[in-house]
Scaffold this active site. Sequence first.
Site, short mmCIF file in Angstrom:
data_model
loop_
_atom_site.label_atom_id
_atom_site.label_comp_id
_atom_site.label_asym_id
_atom_site.label_seq_id
_atom_site.Cartn_x
_atom_site.Cartn_y
_atom_site.Cartn_z
N CYS A 1 0.79 -1.22 -0.09
CA CYS A 1 -0.01 0.13 -0.47
C CYS A 1 1.30 0.99 -0.45
O CYS A 1 1.54 0.95 0.88
CB CYS A 1 -0.63 -0.17 0.81
SG CYS A 1 -1.69 1.51 1.31
N CYS B 1 0.03 3.11 3.98
CA CYS B 1 0.77 3.30 4.67
C CYS B 1 1.57 1.80 4.77
O CYS B 1 2.45 1.75 5.97
CB CYS B 1 -0.42 1.87 5.81
SG CYS B 1 -1.15 0.64 4.83
N CYS C 1 -6.38 -2.31 0.49
CA CYS C 1 -5.27 -2.84 1.38
C CYS C 1 -5.69 -3.09 2.49
O CYS C 1 -6.91 -2.25 3.38
CB CYS C 1 -4.53 -1.19 2.08
SG CYS C 1 -3.07 -1.28 3.63
N CYS D 1 -4.82 0.12 6.30
CA CYS D 1 -6.26 1.53 6.09
C CYS D 1 -7.01 0.93 5.60
O CYS D 1 -7.79 2.15 5.52
CB CYS D 1 -4.69 1.95 5.73
SG CYS D 1 -4.38 2.48 3.93
N ASP E 1 22.23 1.08 -15.49
CA ASP E 1 21.90 -0.07 -14.67
C ASP E 1 20.94 -0.58 -15.72
O ASP E 1 19.94 -0.10 -15.62
CB ASP E 1 21.45 0.56 -13.57
CG ASP E 1 20.92 -0.68 -12.90
OD1 ASP E 1 21.49 -1.60 -12.76
OD2 ASP E 1 20.70 -0.43 -11.84
#
Length: 413
Positions: free
Chosen positions: A201, A204, A218, A221, A339
């Site tokens: 999430c 949170c 989620c 939350c 990268d």
Amino acid sequence: MADSAQPLSARARLAVTAGKAAAAVSRAAGRGSGSVIGGRVALKLDPDLLSRLAGHLDVVLVSATNGKTTTTRLIAEALRAGGEVVSNALGANMPAGITSALSGGTEARYGVIEVDEKYLAGVARDVTPKAIALLNLSRDQLDRAAETRMLAERWREGLQGTKATVVANADDPLVVWAASSCPNVVWVAAGQEWKDDAWSCPSCGGVLNRPGDDTWRCGECGFGRPTPTWILSGDTVLDPHGSAWPIALQLPGRANKANAATAAAVAALFGIPPQTALHRMQSVAAVAGRYDVVSHLGRDLRLLLAKNPAGWLETFSLIDPPPTPVILSVNARGADGTDTSWLWDVDYGRLAGHPIAVLGDRRLDLAVRLEVAGVAFAVHDTLQQALTQLPPGRIEAIANYTAFQDLRRLVGN
């Protein structure tokens, strides 16, 4: 509609002229379109030039990790039903390139602007957009771009309280979290095939539950998928009234149908009906060389761009089935990100059964990844060498950003 164009100040006119001159010199020297250097020169002479050039336009900003160039093109085609459009169609999506694009739009009504994810909030402050389209966020160029949640937070803070109507993908949790700080949001169920950047999430840090492809929430939350008002459903898009409009694009794949659904939702904000918008999008056959089929050395190559794991995943769904030959080309220059660890996030096992030729500056990095994936391949130094070794028939050529540009130059596209 925005106010009619006001005459530019002497300083602004000088900046525009100097920028165009610098761009012309760059083109004459064979250094590309010149849009970036032209914009840099213009902004050096007038740092407020971008906001001055956008003052008379109804501006749409488009940002995402993947699909922003194509969606920008589709929105521009749709809005041309209502008036002249200026757009950074070649994808120069940082402030300098955007400034160069807008300098040619003194007579335009609309500005449809692709914006690099890192620059979205700043450009939005400069141009006061009427609409902002947010498509997706996923890992990309980790050596130069922020981690995805940091980008989402930058969007969330930078767009907080914006007067623009935000058109956002309800299926991408990072996009939803970013857009939730905006007072006016139109949610589009555009789908999200790549989910590996959105299992936690963004609000949170809890685990996101995904009981089905069309929902997420989620467990800690309660942050969850908003109810969309535009819905991509197969080959149609449902508008807020529940009417279904067919999507019939020349561009291939599910991702482009999602781009078209978002573009239709944006066009509707400017009074362009879905039927008109989607019909106009049918004219788009390629975008900056992407999806073009080019004849070269007696072979037909379809040019496909894939810059990061999410983009490669979508691109694999487009290619013809085995035994269609596939060329894979990867570079790691500045514009790509240096990268190449992202190669290990791509499921190259999907290419099993295709004859594969590997090219590009980092062809050995890609070869190691394919070896581990158990996919047969051959490494080549040149495109010509690869073409002589691949079986006859059409070839799918998939490349990341600068490798794609290299291929275009080689085949004269």
